[in-house]
Design an enzyme around this catalytic site. Structure first.
Site, PDB file in Angstrom:
ATOM      1  N   ASP A  90       0.866  -1.177   0.000  1.00  0.00           N
ATOM      2  CA  ASP A  90       0.000   0.000   0.000  1.00  0.00           C
ATOM      3  C   ASP A  90       0.911   1.239   0.000  1.00  0.00           C
ATOM      4  O   ASP A  90       2.147   1.141   0.109  1.00  0.00           O
ATOM      5  CB  ASP A  90      -0.971  -0.030   1.194  1.00  0.00           C
ATOM      6  CG  ASP A  90      -2.226   0.802   0.913  1.00  0.00           C
ATOM      7  OD1 ASP A  90      -2.161   1.702   0.056  1.00  0.00           O
ATOM      8  OD2 ASP A  90      -3.266   0.568   1.558  1.00  0.00           O
TER       9      ASP A  90
HETATM   10  C1  BGC Z   1      -5.147   3.035   0.328  1.00  0.00           C
HETATM   11  C2  BGC Z   1      -5.333   2.037  -0.787  1.00  0.00           C
HETATM   12  C3  BGC Z   1      -5.264   2.738  -2.116  1.00  0.00           C
HETATM   13  C4  BGC Z   1      -3.935   3.452  -2.221  1.00  0.00           C
HETATM   14  C5  BGC Z   1      -3.719   4.152  -3.550  1.00  0.00           C
HETATM   15  C6  BGC Z   1      -3.930   3.924   0.123  1.00  0.00           C
HETATM   16  O1  BGC Z   1      -3.896   4.976   1.013  1.00  0.00           O
HETATM   17  O2  BGC Z   1      -5.047   2.357   1.547  1.00  0.00           O
HETATM   18  O3  BGC Z   1      -6.545   1.359  -0.614  1.00  0.00           O
HETATM   19  O4  BGC Z   1      -5.448   1.835  -3.155  1.00  0.00           O
HETATM   20  O5  BGC Z   1      -3.870   4.421  -1.197  1.00  0.00           O
HETATM   21  O6  BGC Z   1      -4.494   5.271  -3.675  1.00  0.00           O
END
Ligand code: BGC
Length: 752
Positions: free
Chosen positions: A287
């Site tokens: 993530d």
């Molecule tokens: C979130 C993810 C997301 C990623 C990209 C993160 O902060 O937890 O679910 O896909 O950002 O935007």
């Protein structure tokens, strides 16, 4: 040299077309692997590490940075996120395909969570539809729209089981039940990825956040998750396993630590389960910045250590932080890591790019054939909002209304286009959304309108007067309240889940007019409505319903459509009851109506004893506000004749159950018939009931239908304390009805 490499890739592509396995709709495995290896062999170590880099900017940024262009030119980037300008996408892809030495297409990712331009209801709402065809359709539309703008890869579906409505990300979740969530996983992946991988108009799915992110302690985002291994396997991992079986192209690791080890570098999750046990051949991305956050977790000393630990655990791609880029080469040179570990990650990424047709179709062939916000998409969005709505309460058939009834449309969310779209709607434009107020205007039906409060958190009582006066001029009040979009979603957990601001106060003031009140909720989570429930006559949960929320509400209010949604989560009375879920185990002193002694009935000076109390709160009891699976319609259904084909089964049998469902009301309706099972006695305590099957049926008044379920006995198994998966002989209960507060019960014996 450059030219010959280009031709080699081209020849390999053409050669491989002849090996396309049409029966499986994918590359024949041996051909695919040969191709992966042939590409891998041509890469320098920097280019290999480049494939592991997911670069991007904030979702707000409009610029393509020079630094990114240069990195792509050098082959140091594998994928890019948050680039949503198709011209920029094509320009960058051209650099990757023509100017870089490695000539590997970039993968463009984006959070396409519940729609792209046409916004559908939030995922928790879609889960409430219990309608897999609907979820597949909405995901396919989202894929078409996003593909048309130059996106290959969506960071969805989110498959985190959640038992705590305080967690802001419950809005994105499939709810609390592993069976329902697994069905949803399959529907989302089919919808996003289409019938065969890489078909124009499809996206590569990403099952996230692996795993148990929804178990964040106290519902506080990013918080530690402490989950016993049997529960991890029987509850939290189930939808992810379904995602692997459904062919999810990629996985994303959770932010949080699971039992002490951050998911980003959790070898047990990544190596032992995902890659070894499930034999997953896609790739796992971290993530946002999560590699670097291993330091803050206290799991890595510095960025080098973070890169080492994530790579050792099997994490393939790093999102935004640069620990791999900065330290992998050094870690290999210093022999902390083997180049083969890097190769494995690169293989997983290249395999995915090949499998999903990026080499053949890097520039989004036929993208112009996929329109955005078409009439068809909007009508599907309306349909989805209707099917996701859950009628929680409907005293004396308050709903539906006659169009002749004069109404006051009130509340801070009655005309809040941006808010009704919900969380994760970077690409949805509020100007495209039709609010309830707009929908009523479009229909030309006269109505009174006043917001009552300018926004959901507002405490400004100066707006009350206009709302009360509008109410007085009408027969019925439709109060559209709830939470603004920003109050749920990532990093937006709430400890107190009551209606924010002065909404409760306003509703209580409106109740003094003695008019009937229909409370329409738009929110990313179940809310504590204890204070207002006794004063309202109907409660309709619309969640954040998306672009077409207004027209959907209009049809539901007047009965042109009927509500059919069912809660995918237990609805608590208060945040103080959380976590709360229907499939819990029993205690030695299970709560019951007969044993419940409320706080006020305990005599002052009572003798110090348990007083016969059981597992409940003195001040909140033990029952939720509304049970999992609950949802009313505009008609009534009766359930009878629950019948088991046999009363004794062997472990390789199939349990066959039937029951009779009849529409006993006066109008058409859809019912979701739910079947639950309980393994009464186990070597470890078992949940009091678990959803094992459901079916939706639509019946005209007076019609009845026999509903059949066939459940393999093997699916009644569970993980024991030694983590062995087993089905244990003994007595089982079968329960069926229209919610988890089931109506009918039968029993059977499973023989050793
Ligand atoms: C979130 C993810 C997301 C990623 C990209 C993160 O902060 O937890 O679910 O896909 O950002 O935007």
């Amino acid at each position: 040299m450059l030219r010959s490499r280009y031709f080699l890739t081209l020849i390999l592509s053409i050669a491989c077309i002849f090996y396309f396995d049409s029966t499986k709709g994918c590359w024949a495995q041996h051909t695919l692997e040969a191709r992966v290896d042939s590409i891998l062999k041509t890469l320098s170590i920097e280019e290999k590490i480049g494939q592991l880099n997911l670069r991007g900017t904030s979702s707000r940024s409009k610029e393509l940075s020079q630094e990114l262009i240069e990195q792509v030119r050098k082959g140091e980037v594998g994928a890019v996120l948050n680039l949503t300008n198709p011209q920029q996408v094509m320009a960058l892809q051209e650099i990757a395909m023509k100017e870089s030495r490695s000539k590997i297409p970039l993968m463009f990712g984006r959070d396409v969570i519940h729609g792209y331009k046409t916004m559908f209801p939030i995922p928790l709402a879609l889960a409430a539809s219990w309608d897999m065809e609907l979820v597949e359709t909405t995901s396919a539309i989202a894929a078409h729209e996003a593909y048309s703008q130059g996106i290959h890869w969506t960071f969805a579906p989110m498959l985190d089981i959640c038992r705590d409505a305080r967690w802001g990300r419950i809005a994105e979740s499939p709810g609390e039940d592993p069976y329902l969530a697994s069905k949803l996983a399959v529907a989302y992946i089919r919808g996003f990825q289409g019938s065969s991988p890489g078909k124009p108009g499809s996206l590569i799915a990403c099952a996230k956040h692996f795993a148990a992110y929804g178990a964040a302690e106290g519902g506080r985002d990013y918080n530690t998750a402490q989950v016993s291994l049997p529960v991890l396997h029987d509850v939290y991992l189930k939808p992810f396993e379904a995602a692997v079986e459904a062919g999810a192209g990629t996985f994303m690791a959770g932010f949080q630590d699971l039992n002490g080890v951050p998911c980003t570098a959790n070898r047990y999750l990544i190596q032992d389960i995902l890659k070894t046990k499930w034999k997953y051949s896609g790739f796992l991305v971290s993530d946002w910045n999560a590699n670097k956050e291993l330091i803050a977790h206290g799991y890595a000393e510095d960025e080098k250590d973070a890169a080492y630990k994530a790579m050792s655990a099997g994490l393939d791609m790093e999102m935004t932080s640069k620990t791999y880029e900065r330290f992998l080469k050094q870690l290999i040179q210093e022999k902390f890591l083997k180049e083969e570990q890097l190769n494995e990650a690169v293989r997983n990424i290249i395999r995915t790019k090949l499998k999903f047709g990026l080499f053949e179709n890097p520039y989004f062939k036929d993208r112009n054939l996929f329109p955005v916000l078409s009439q068809e998409h909007l009508s599907q969005a309306k349909d989805a909002a209707i099917k996701s709505a859950v009628l929680l309460h409907n005293q004396a058939s308050t709903l539906p209304l006659s169009q002749k009834t004069s109404i006051a449309l009130l509340g801070p969310l009655a005309d809040a286009a941006r808010e009704q779209l919900g969380t994760w709607t970077f690409d949805g434009n509020p100007n495209d959304a039709i609010t309830p107020k707009k929908a009523w205007e479009q229909k030309g039906i006269p109505f009174q309108y006043a917001a009552g409060l300018p926004y959901s958190r507002s405490k400004d009582e100066s707006y009350f007067k206009a709302a009360i006066s509008a109410a007085k001029k009408s027969e019925v009040i439709i109060f559209v309240g709830g939470e603004e979009a920003i109050l749920s979603g990532e990093a937006h957990s709430r400890a107190d889940i009551r209606l924010p601001g002065n909404q409760e106060k306003l509703i209580l003031e409106l109740a003094k007019t003695k008019k009937k009140i229909i409370l329409v909720l738009m929110a990313g989570r179940p809310l504590d409505i204890q204070a207002v429930l006794p004063h309202v006559h109907a409660v309709l949960m619309m969640w954040h319903p998306g672009t077409m929320g207004g027209p959907a509400l209009f049809d539901l209010i007047y009965g042109t459509s009927y509500p059919s949604g069912k809660l995918p989560v237990t609805w608590p009375k208060s945040g103080a009851q959380l976590p709360l879920y229907y499939n819990h185990t029993n205690t030695g002193r299970p709560a019951s109506a007969s044993s419940f002694i409320p706080l006020d009935s305990i005599p002052v000076g009572a003798w110090q004893s348990s007083l016969g109390n059981t597992s409940h709160y003195l001040d909140l009891g033990y029952a939720p506000q509304f049970p999992f699976g609950h949802g009313l319609g505009y008609t009534e259904f009766s359930f009878s004749q629950l019948h088991l084909k046999q009363s004794i089964y062997q472990s390789d049998d199939t349990l066959r159950v039937s029951l009779l469902v009849k529409n006993t009301g006066k109008s058409m309706g859809k019912e979701t018939v739910q079947l639950y099972l309980q393994d009464v006695t186990g070597s470890v305590v078992r949940p009091i009931k678990e959803l094992k099957a459901f079916e939706q049926i639509t019946l005209a008044p007076g019609m009845e239908k026999e509903v059949y379920f066939a459940i393999p006995i093997a699916s009644l198994g569970f993980h024991d304390s030694q983590l062995n998966f087993r089905t244990e002989p003994g007595k089982f209960k079968v329960m069926a009805g229209n919610s988890s507060a089931t109506l009918l019960t039968e029993e059977f014996i499973l023989e050793p």
